[in-house]
Design a protein around this motif. Structure first.
Motif, PDB file in Angstrom:
ATOM      1  N   VAL A  48     -22.578 -16.997  16.798  1.00  0.00           N
ATOM      2  CA  VAL A  48     -23.452 -15.846  16.376  1.00  0.00           C
ATOM      3  C   VAL A  48     -22.851 -14.495  15.611  1.00  0.00           C
ATOM      4  N   GLU A  49     -21.675 -14.624  16.004  1.00  0.00           N
ATOM      5  CA  GLU A  49     -20.845 -13.411  15.397  1.00  0.00           C
ATOM      6  C   GLU A  49     -20.733 -13.872  13.817  1.00  0.00           C
ATOM      7  N   ILE A  50     -20.100 -14.833  13.675  1.00  0.00           N
ATOM      8  CA  ILE A  50     -20.006 -15.276  12.338  1.00  0.00           C
ATOM      9  C   ILE A  50     -21.253 -15.199  11.388  1.00  0.00           C
ATOM     10  N   ALA A  51     -22.319 -15.809  12.099  1.00  0.00           N
ATOM     11  CA  ALA A  51     -23.796 -15.626  11.441  1.00  0.00           C
ATOM     12  C   ALA A  51     -24.195 -14.357  11.249  1.00  0.00           C
ATOM     13  N   GLU A  52     -23.857 -13.479  11.918  1.00  0.00           N
ATOM     14  CA  GLU A  52     -24.472 -12.048  11.893  1.00  0.00           C
ATOM     15  C   GLU A  52     -23.370 -11.421  10.632  1.00  0.00           C
ATOM     16  N   HIS A  53     -22.146 -11.778  10.556  1.00  0.00           N
ATOM     17  CA  HIS A  53     -21.322 -11.476   9.534  1.00  0.00           C
ATOM     18  C   HIS A  53     -21.919 -11.907   7.916  1.00  0.00           C
ATOM     19  N   CYS A  54     -22.146 -13.194   8.223  1.00  0.00           N
ATOM     20  CA  CYS A  54     -22.640 -13.862   6.856  1.00  0.00           C
ATOM     21  C   CYS A  54     -24.017 -13.263   6.333  1.00  0.00           C
ATOM     22  N   ALA A  55     -24.905 -13.327   7.286  1.00  0.00           N
ATOM     23  CA  ALA A  55     -26.270 -12.501   6.945  1.00  0.00           C
ATOM     24  C   ALA A  55     -26.165 -11.068   6.299  1.00  0.00           C
ATOM     25  N   ARG A  56     -25.244 -10.436   6.947  1.00  0.00           N
ATOM     26  CA  ARG A  56     -24.960  -9.052   6.725  1.00  0.00           C
ATOM     27  C   ARG A  56     -24.451  -8.911   5.097  1.00  0.00           C
ATOM     28  N   ARG A  57     -23.568  -9.884   4.740  1.00  0.00           N
ATOM     29  CA  ARG A  57     -22.983 -10.046   3.421  1.00  0.00           C
ATOM     30  C   ARG A  57     -23.696 -10.708   2.519  1.00  0.00           C
ATOM     31  N   GLY A  58     -25.072 -11.097   2.839  1.00  0.00           N
ATOM     32  CA  GLY A  58     -25.770 -11.630   1.774  1.00  0.00           C
ATOM     33  C   GLY A  58     -25.694 -13.195   1.565  1.00  0.00           C
ATOM     34  N   CYS A  59     -25.044 -13.795   2.494  1.00  0.00           N
ATOM     35  CA  CYS A  59     -25.176 -15.335   2.402  1.00  0.00           C
ATOM     36  C   CYS A  59     -26.525 -15.646   2.964  1.00  0.00           C
ATOM     37  N   VAL A  60     -26.627 -16.944   2.363  1.00  0.00           N
ATOM     38  CA  VAL A  60     -27.934 -17.791   2.935  1.00  0.00           C
ATOM     39  C   VAL A  60     -27.531 -18.529   4.144  1.00  0.00           C
ATOM     40  N   THR A  61     -27.680 -18.089   5.531  1.00  0.00           N
ATOM     41  CA  THR A  61     -26.975 -18.329   6.600  1.00  0.00           C
ATOM     42  C   THR A  61     -28.002 -19.261   7.542  1.00  0.00           C
ATOM     43  N   THR A  62     -27.538 -20.414   8.029  1.00  0.00           N
ATOM     44  CA  THR A  62     -28.377 -21.202   9.019  1.00  0.00           C
ATOM     45  C   THR A  62     -27.114 -21.472  10.379  1.00  0.00           C
ATOM     46  N   VAL A  63     -27.935 -21.525  11.394  1.00  0.00           N
ATOM     47  CA  VAL A  63     -27.101 -21.784  12.629  1.00  0.00           C
ATOM     48  C   VAL A  63     -27.691 -23.106  13.010  1.00  0.00           C
TER      49      VAL A  63
END
Length: 212
Positions: A48-63
């Motif tokens: 969850v924490e890594i996903a939040e970091h990725c999304a905030r930095r503009g990554c296309v994020t999938t869990v």
């Protein structure tokens, strides 16, 4: 010592052409590049924490996870950790000793609308196929899949739980007097594996040693 020496890396079929790293290797500044496509495998706090970091930095994020364990942002206006962990430090429920964990705190996961799918079944090249049939193209796969608490340096005849953890009462081995464990699940309470519990357990162990 030893708790994070053995990261769990689940076997995923296929031959990936993209990097597959464990969360223990994660460096936000290096891996969370804007525009990169990141697949995070796991449904607990690290994922969850890594996903939040990725999304905030503009990554296309999938869990991708069998289940996602995430709690509310607040409980009665307070951070859930400030409510739950003090309670857990006084109890030792069987579920936690068997592997249950506290749900991850929501630091914006829901607001960021991060898509969640089932766990990956295979990765071919840069294409990940997930158990619910979803397929996605990725640049990086992060395995936020936890650790094995092996601690192979401990005595071979040390009493262990069915999970392989040192069997303790109040942080002390039930089979080896004077061997204390801090930081492992249920070594004293359900909070023992979290920083809040580690701090309390360390103080308690120090008092016991000082009194002997």
């Amino acid at each position: 010592s030893g708790v994070f020496d053995s990261p769990v890396r689940p076997a995923i079929a296929g031959t990936p052409s993209v990097p597959v790293i464990h969360s223990s290797q994660w460096v936000t500044a290096t891996h969370a590049r804007p525009g990169s496509r990141v697949l995070i495998v796991g449904g607990a706090t690290s994922a969850v924490e890594i996903a939040e970091h990725c999304a905030r930095r503009g990554c296309v994020t999938t869990v991708a996870a069998r289940t996602l364990s995430i709690g509310p942002q607040t409980i009665l206006g307070f951070d859930p950790a400030l409510v739950v962990l003090p309670l857990l430090s006084w109890v030792r429920p069987r579920a936690f000793c068997a592997g249950a964990t506290v749900p991850a705190g929501d630091r914006g996961f829901r607001e960021l609308h991060i898509p969640v799918h089932r766990e990956p079944t295979r990765i071919d090249g840069a294409i990940a196929t997930l158990a619910d049939g979803h397929r996605c193209e990725v640049d990086l796969v992060v395995l936020a899949t936890g650790y094995r608490h092996e601690a192979a340096f401990l005595p071979a005849d040390l009493a262990r739980t069915p999970r392989g953890l040192a069997h303790c009462r109040r942080n002390e081995s039930v089979s080896h007097r004077g061997v204390f464990v801090v930081g492992a699940p249920c070594s004293r309470s359900a909070a023992s594996q979290y920083l809040y519990g580690i701090a309390r357990d360390a103080e308690a162990v120090a008092r016991v040693i000082a009194e002997r």
